[in-house]
Design an enzyme around this catalytic site. Structure first.
Site, PDB file in Angstrom:
ATOM      1  CD1 TRP B 322      -3.000   1.795   0.569  1.00  0.00           C
ATOM      2  CD2 TRP B 322      -1.746   2.304   2.612  1.00  0.00           C
ATOM      3  NE1 TRP B 322      -3.268   2.558   1.157  1.00  0.00           N
ATOM      4  CE2 TRP B 322      -2.518   3.311   2.114  1.00  0.00           C
ATOM      5  CE3 TRP B 322      -0.244   2.851   3.133  1.00  0.00           C
ATOM      6  CZ2 TRP B 322      -2.445   4.705   2.582  1.00  0.00           C
ATOM      7  CZ3 TRP B 322      -0.275   4.070   3.686  1.00  0.00           C
ATOM      8  CH2 TRP B 322      -1.408   4.786   3.551  1.00  0.00           C
ATOM      9  CG  HIS B 323       3.158   1.765   3.187  1.00  0.00           C
ATOM     10  ND1 HIS B 323       3.101   1.553   4.003  1.00  0.00           N
ATOM     11  CD2 HIS B 323       3.536   3.177   4.319  1.00  0.00           C
ATOM     12  CE1 HIS B 323       2.394   2.197   5.021  1.00  0.00           C
ATOM     13  NE2 HIS B 323       2.806   3.519   5.494  1.00  0.00           N
ATOM     14  N   GLY B 324       4.095   1.509  -1.212  1.00  0.00           N
ATOM     15  CA  GLY B 324       4.245   2.028  -2.395  1.00  0.00           C
ATOM     16  C   GLY B 324       4.840   0.613  -3.798  1.00  0.00           C
TER      17      GLY B 324
END
Lengths: 377, 472
Positions: B322-324
């Protein structure tokens, strides 16, 4: 409880004022705020259009504009600089080098002393050759020319420079200027040498702790030497001066604390005690009409009283061969208003005065113009 | 538009706040929506229509779910569309890059494609949109009758770009009825919170970031010795905390100024005694979202122990990506998921026998190891950093950080760990609560004005200002 609520309401209103007023001040500039020294590089304007918005080009431009033009920006910058200086022992200005014991130096001078930013040899040779031509022409008309090499604080106070800045190579703009100018037998007044000799015996600082230029005292010492040299080479008695009363002060005057300005702090760094001699005219002698060309060092002769005391009111100073000073004031005249032909015939002395970082820009255009003038005679 | 910019503080915010206070109650939501769309269009003009269009689809799907035997189908469509939207914009580039890499290994021609730009805030608003659909599906909340009000929930500017992730049920009532909390006391508190967040960002995170970026710049990284690497990683750990928690504070504060109460996102994460606790204190709204909308639907801890571990691991793996869209974030998620499982297996039992300070230090050390993966996208870089952290080496070219950097680093550490004393934790958290005590009000007022001026002054001279979480 009620008083707390009143205070909270007051803070709410105050906050709204704090976030509203800087924007309005930035646009209207209603209040006069002392501006900062230095420049903000101009930004390429981006016009608002659907394309520039959709491509995301307009937004960064506006963000930068909002930042650069915020109201009260000078106060905000000075506050940040002061905090960095007072709390973190760091001077933020990109123009100023902070030396030991809070001696300030202008970066350009330190770098020149370190042999950086070398001017093109051909440029300096051309300037020297042209100056020689001008000098010969003036001599043939019994007029004088003197080239003053102004001091460089970094060379004068190397002991206070930060440790990483104390190595001065043999080749620098100063050494090149000296070599080429002396090679053309130009009459040079080398204030770097004079100051070095005078340093140990000088009663007062020749360059202020927070100044970039020679101090008012230092410039008066040089004025004395200059006038003695002019008198010694003149057939007639010229107007000279004697140093009268010397006032001392902890509050700097003229350019003595100019680096404090460049540091953009809220409170000046103390400069110590500096001397302000009064130049008193000697009896008799003719005031000289002078044409001076150079950088800000010459302006000190206006501040210390030399120009008023010894030169005629119609003496001219062509600052970087651009701005015209008449006597001690900036003139409305432009270069194009001046009849250089007549001026060349009328002046008694041509003085050139510049420090090592500025030699090329200060003299190049002037020498070009006067070379053409003389060659066409 | 970042909150810590002149254009936001001196133009957007006063225009928004003053007009919000002046317009009648009925027009307030429309006004905030207008400002929210302008705010989004400022940073991502090409994606506003995607935001609005996808919200329109959610709106009608949710409406259709009520008393509809096909609600399961509708929620599936809604969640799939939102996940597909996120996948397309966030992961397609990464996916094709990796497919091309594989094809290249087998000597097959690469797939030609044009890379997709990432709309800012998509990770955050997609999660909010999903929360709406799920909350309506579960019957926790009724669907919105007004599209404007729904779009306001999705695009509310304080939390649109980088959270806190607001679940629909958290703010459903506030969208139509928050006027009781719109008073001077709440607004004052909101301003205080905003300014504290601004200070965290401008006076701490930005100062650390400048040095961290310099240290870990491509040209410097191989010159770093053991001490510099540790200093750089310590600084980064505080940079990311103060950057992100600062943003959350500003978002919460801005919310309060217009009557919204957003959930807390941070609570002294570095004083955690284990990684499980860390995730209850770090990015709390992501943790809560993951728990409500992923961990529980997967079965949570109601099934077998083995299944629970798989669920935990899955949740953290997804948290990572989700972060990257890159391998380092996956590894970071896997790292945290694995430690969480170890916590449950034996780690907490083992470390709980130690002094609390030691437990905190061990946990902080583990998060620091994790931050290396988070900071460096390139495998060669994080391998180098790990090797320098755990083998003695001197700097090749010494970098000399300023006094200011060290002072801020110490201050940051102090602020990050001061909550270890329960009294301090309670007192500082209490500062964010509306208080009517005259002493507290005066203290907060003076702090607020002083810090605000310092922040604006610093902002005016500094050039460094990006928020780390904007890229997610």
């Amino acid at each position: 409880m009620k008083s707390s609520l009143v205070l909270q309401r007051f803070i709410l209103v105050l906050f709204l004022v704090l976030i509203t007023v800087p924007g309005i001040q930035g646009v209207t500039k209603i209040l006069n705020v002392r501006s900062l020294f230095g420049v903000i590089p101009p930004k390429q304007k981006v016009e608002l259009s659907l394309m520039s918005w959709m491509d995301g080009l307009y937004q960064p431009y506006m963000i930068e504009m909002a930042k650069d033009n915020i109201g009260f920006r000078p106060y905000l910058v000075r506050l940040s600089n002061q905090i960095n200086y007072s709390i973190f022992d760091h001077l933020t200005s990109i123009y100023v080098v902070r030396g030991k014991q809070d001696y300030l130096y202008e970066l350009a001078y330190v770098e020149n002393a370190m042999g950086k930013h070398l001017m093109h040899a051909d440029t300096l040779k051309t300037i020297a050759r042209r100056l020689s031509l001008i000098n010969e022409y003036l001599k043939s008309r019994s007029k004088q020319m003197i080239v003053i090499i102004a001091p460089n604080k970094a060379r004068f106070y190397p002991e206070y420079l930060p440790d990483e800045s104390v190595s001065f190579p043999e080749v620098s703009n100063y050494s090149n200027v000296k070599t080429y100018f002396e090679g053309e037998s130009l009459p040079v007044l080398d204030c770097i040498e004079i100051f070095e000799k005078e340093k140990a015996n000088a009663k007062y600082p020749l360059i202020g702790k927070c100044g970039s230029h020679w101090s008012m005292y230092g410039s008066s010492v040089i004025a004395d030497t200059l006038m003695s040299r002019l008198q010694s080479q003149s057939d007639q008695l010229i107007k000279t001066f004697r140093i009268g009363e010397i006032e001392t002060s902890d509050v700097t005057r003229a350019t003595d604390g100019d680096l404090n300005g460049l540091a953009n702090l809220m409170f000046d760094i103390p400069s110590g005690t500096l001397a302000y001699p009064k130049l008193e005219p000697k009896e008799g002698g003719k005031k000289l009409r002078v044409l001076a060309v150079g950088d800000s060092y010459y302006l000190s002769f206006m501040h210390n009283g030399l120009v008023e005391t010894c030169f005629t009111p119609n003496s001219l100073m062509l600052y970087y061969f651009s701005t015209v000073y008449e006597g001690c004031e900036v003139s409305d005249k432009k270069l194009s208003d001046i009849d250089f032909n007549a001026l060349l015939e009328d002046v008694d002395v041509v003085l050139l005065c510049s420090a090592e970082p500025n030699t090329d820009i200060a003299y190049y255009e002037f020498t070009k113009r006067f070379e053409q003038l003389i060659l066409h005679k | 538009m970042v909150f810590s910019s002149h254009i936001f503080i001196f133009w957007f915010l006063p225009l928004c706040l003053i007009s919000y206070m002046l317009v009648p109650k009925k027009a307030k939501n429309s006004l905030v929506l207008f400002f929210s769309l302008v705010f989004y269009a400022w940073g991502a003009p090409r994606f506003v229509l995607i935001l609005i269009g996808s919200s329109l689809v959610d709106f009608y799907l949710a409406k259709g779910m009520v008393n509809n035997y096909r609600s399961k189908l509708l929620i599936s469509i809604g969640v799939t569309l939102n996940v597909a939207l996120l996948a397309t914009f966030k992961y397609l580039n990464f996916f094709i890059e990796n497919v091309n890499f594989m094809l290249m290994q087998f000597g097959i021609e690469e797939v030609s494609w044009t890379s997709v730009a990432l709309p800012i805030g998509i990770s955050f608003f997609t999660f909010q949109k999903i929360s709406y659909l799920v909350d309506v599906y579960r019957g926790t909340c009724r669907p919105r009758q007004s599209f404007i009000n729904y779009l306001l929930f999705v695009s509310l500017f304080p939390q649109l770009i980088a959270g806190p992730i607001v679940r629909y049920k958290d703010v459903a009532d506030q969208i139509t009825d928050r006027f009781a909390s719109e008073n001077a006391r709440e607004r004052f508190n909101g301003i205080f919170r905003f300014v504290i967040g601004l200070a965290k960002k401008v006076l701490i995170a930005n100062v650390l970031a400048e040095q961290v970026d310099n240290m870990f710049a491509e040209s410097n990284i191989s010159d770093l010795g053991t001490i510099s690497v540790w200093i750089g990683m310590l600084a980064y750990s505080f940079q990311i905390y103060f950057d992100f928690s600062g943003y959350s504070d500003m978002a919460i504060g801005l919310g309060k100024m217009i009557g919204f109460t957003f959930p807390e996102n941070f609570n002294y994460p570095y004083i955690s005694k284990n990684i499980t606790e860390f995730w209850r204190r770090w990015h709390m709204t992501l943790g809560t979202w993951m728990k409500d909308y992923l961990y529980i639907p997967l079965g949570g801890n109601r099934s077998s122990v083995k299944r629970t571990y798989i669920n935990l691991w899955t949740v953290f793996f997804i948290s990572g990506i989700w972060h990257g869209a890159s391998w380092n974030f996956m590894l970071w998620g896997i790292f945290h998921g694995s430690i969480l499982i170890l916590d449950r297996l034996f780690l907490i039992r083992l470390t709980s026998k130690l002094h609390s300070v030691v437990q905190v230090l061990i946990t902080y050390f583990l998060t620091l190891i994790g931050w290396v993966l988070f900071r460096f996208e390139n495998a060669a870089d994080f391998k180098l950093i790990y090797s320098r952290m755990f083998s003695w080496q001197l700097d090749t070219t010494p970098l000399e950080p300023s006094n200011r950097f060290y002072a801020i680093l110490i201050l940051a550490a102090l602020f990050a760990f001061m909550g270890m004393r329960k009294k301090v934790e309670t007192a500082t958290n209490g500062l964010y609560q509306p208080s009517l005590g005259p002493g507290t009000t005066i203290f907060k007022s003076l702090t607020l004005i002083l810090i605000f001026i310092l922040c604006v002054s610093e902002l005016t001279v500094s050039g460094y200002n990006p928020f780390i979480y904007f890229k997610f």
